[in-house]
Write an enzyme that holds these catalytic residues in place. Structure first.
Site, PDB file in Angstrom:
ATOM      1  N   GLU A   5      22.423  56.184  15.310  1.00  0.00           N
ATOM      2  CA  GLU A   5      22.716  54.995  14.508  1.00  0.00           C
ATOM      3  C   GLU A   5      21.678  53.899  14.710  1.00  0.00           C
ATOM      4  OE1 GLU A   5      26.792  53.688  15.112  1.00  0.00           O
ATOM      5  OE2 GLU A   5      27.453  54.994  13.498  1.00  0.00           O
ATOM      6  N   HIS A  26      22.385  80.407  27.051  1.00  0.00           N
ATOM      7  CA  HIS A  26      22.921  81.601  26.406  1.00  0.00           C
ATOM      8  C   HIS A  26      23.267  81.338  24.948  1.00  0.00           C
ATOM      9  CE1 HIS A  26      23.232  83.716  30.268  1.00  0.00           C
ATOM     10  NE2 HIS A  26      23.450  82.505  30.747  1.00  0.00           N
ATOM     11  N   LYS A  34      32.695  54.323   3.337  1.00  0.00           N
ATOM     12  CA  LYS A  34      33.939  53.653   3.722  1.00  0.00           C
ATOM     13  C   LYS A  34      34.678  53.142   2.487  1.00  0.00           C
ATOM     14  CE  LYS A  34      32.384  52.106   8.309  1.00  0.00           C
ATOM     15  NZ  LYS A  34      32.099  50.951   9.175  1.00  0.00           N
TER      16      LYS A  34
END
Lengths: 395, 395
Positions: free
Chosen positions: B256, B277, B386
């Site tokens: 951010e 792995h 938003k």
């Protein structure tokens, strides 16, 4: 309808001819390899008769409170992905995939040695992390409460299992760890968790058959779309906590299969809505170097409705309604910012749809390896580190 | 010695003059901004007298079995990072950072409403996810067992808190969520977990002072080294389960703060030994597009020693010995493959060293924002999503 739906509209490619360079041989190559029996990890889903013997093994542990699954990488992530679906309270499964002594000492404080089982999984039977976990667990727990999964070769894990007369199941020799979810490696944890292993394989089988017969099946379309965009990063962004481990499983599958010879793209594990408050700023406004895959079950109406009018916009809405709204908003915002974004939806998350998704991404990974000209089934670069670790331990 | 040691030898830059273009102004800019009071998130660590009032708030919840921390992004990740250090069995903290209805319904099956407290955190007081969590928790739990942290403005969360006469602590207005770990947002969860908030700030303060006075402090060197290599991906690879949440915290801070205006690099959260792995094949043999940061405490000799000779190479060794050997092997292999790799070591993981590491990376992020010419403290791109989410919820 299919078990899942893949929507590629957000990838913003009008001209489907853009794909034709990717298409001609990949599907034929895939099907030929399958018919020749070269894709053993996929063929496994045609079987059903082996599940009975895994069920018998699972029943040995059914009265335990806790089961430790020792293993790392492909020996852990498939089972962990399925375990996210489990609803049972006991036995609890603990996927011990690291060798952090603090984690083990905390674990031993919380479990009852008399009511704990251990399942050690290592294809080669020589994975040092898994053997170290096993050595420590043998000092702490009841030596009769162990099982193992390893190749039918005279390896260290098998020798220990035989010396202790544990049940020892065969890891298929022609199935690598990251492709092992439909073998005993994925199925035994599934059964230990009280889940339906038949439905898991059935979901996968349906998708496999689709890819062996349809003209332009979804994993081919997905692989071609990603290859067309040619972004160095592939973001897996599920909207479901139960898919958090799935994203980890995908991350290994993708990275080890296509990351070689200087080629490959880097998988990013993300989670909605959480990463809207962490990574979305970068995704939207940073470098345009990412291909996005959003996966979601149907959330609308799920969860209890808000009754109060404390927050008027929530009255009568559920948490699932908001989850759904957030998913759609993020999808649309990514597309508006010219980020290539696909959306995969499933009706619900269960064994069948998880099997379908895992089969989809195994096929997509294999097809992508054809595009890239790499071997999807080896991992040659990690041997040097394994050798050095043994040297340093001995020093 | 410093609380941590940063070794840049594995970054393979012989000519330190390579950095000089990055140096001249960055440190001066940083110090000037600090002296002018423009870096409020950092100045917080000079305070100690506010902790008493947070301690009083924490004591209201000390007899609960479970505490739900409602909040997402910066309202969650700092506290979660610290909670990894907790040794206490109760109260258990649950960092609820998503709005998955399945997760909440599972949670409500396992907690006792009479013995559960809720702490809701939202800087703006209008974060829809947090408010939805709060609305649902109010239907399920005791309405007297709530606290809140939000800005001293007439926002929704504050209004609900005042209507219910809950304790409501002030989120500093000049401290953004991802930089809030040294404020009440990080400290109250730290205290609820029974940890030492003074030591946490003291570790951070020591590192801050170092960066305000030393000629070439470590965060400047780290930022300059990464900028010199100019890789699009930054891999945070701690060797400690207790740093898994730290890597998540760093991932938000970095993404951010620097991901904007088409600039920025993408942070990758990894974990040793697990990702040897899973991701190491790609790291070593895929595209050379990554800068690596390994972080580890001292592992040698930690954990109990293996007594048996079942696996001869382990006899007398501890799990910590192997963890250490794996770390060194991975470090050396990365360097051998020409991957720029730095190694940060701390003596032990505790509140003080965690404070030091978090301060280091906050300063490194701010200095990097100067190099890139971006504003480290805003996140303009996420507003559209938003707004859309609210629209879709209402539809």
């Amino acid at each position: 309808m299919m078990i899942y739906n893949q929507n590629l509209d957000g990838c913003q490619v009008d001209n489907k001819n853009a794909f034709k360079n990717f298409y001609p041989d990949a599907l034929t190559t895939f099907r030929t390899a399958y018919q020749k029996g070269e894709l053993a990890p996929l063929s496994l889903v045609e079987k059903t008769d082996d599940i009975t013997s895994y069920q018998e093994a699972a029943e040995r542990f059914e009265n335990f409170d806790d089961i430790l699954i020792l293993g790392t990488g492909g020996s852990s992530l498939g089972g962990k992905t399925l375990y996210a679906l489990a609803g049972q309270k006991a036995p609890r499964l603990h996927f011990m995939d690291n060798i952090d002594p603090h984690t083990f000492s905390r674990l031993f404080e919380t479990i009852n040695p008399k009511a704990t089982g251990v399942l050690a999984i290592s294809k080669s039977g020589s994975t040092v992390e898994t053997l170290m976990q096993l050595a420590i667990c043998l000092q702490r727990l009841d030596k009769k409460h162990f099982m193992a999964i390893t190749e039918p070769t005279p390896n260290t894990l098998r020798k220990i299992a035989e010396d202790h007369q544990w049940t020892c199941l065969d890891h298929p020799t022609n199935v690598g760890g990251r492709y092992s979810c439909f073998s005993v490696v994925g199925l035994l944890p599934t059964l230990l968790a009280g889940l339906d292993a038949h439905a898991f394989r059935e979901g996968a089988r349906t998708i496999l058959e689709n890819h062996l017969t349809e003209e332009s099946p979804p994993a081919l379309q997905g692989a071609a779309m990603a290859a067309h965009h040619n972004k160095p990063l592939s973001v897996m962004l599920p909207y479901a906590d139960q898919l958090d481990s799935f994203a980890l499983w995908y991350r290994q599958l993708w990275a080890e299969s296509v990351g070689k010879d200087g080629k490959g793209t880097t998988p990013i594990r993300a989670l909605g809505t959480v990463d809207q408050h962490s990574q979305l700023q970068l995704y939207l406004d940073g470098p345009k170097d990412k291909f996005f895959t959003l996966i979601t079950p149907q959330w609308q109406g799920r969860g209890e409705a808000v009754q109060s009018s404390l927050i008027p916009e929530f009255t009568g809405k559920t948490m699932g309604d908001l989850f759904d709204a957030e998913l759609r908003a993020t999808y649309e915002t990514l597309v508006n910012h010219k980020c290539p974004t696909r959306l995969i939806t499933v009706e619900a998350l269960d064994e069948r749809s998880m099997g379908a998704l895992m089969m989809h991404f195994m096929i997509e990974t294999i097809i992508t390896s054809y595009f890239m000209g790499v071997n999807a089934f080896d991992q040659p670069a990690v041997e040097e580190g394994k050798r050095l670790a043994r040297e340093y331990l001995a020093a």
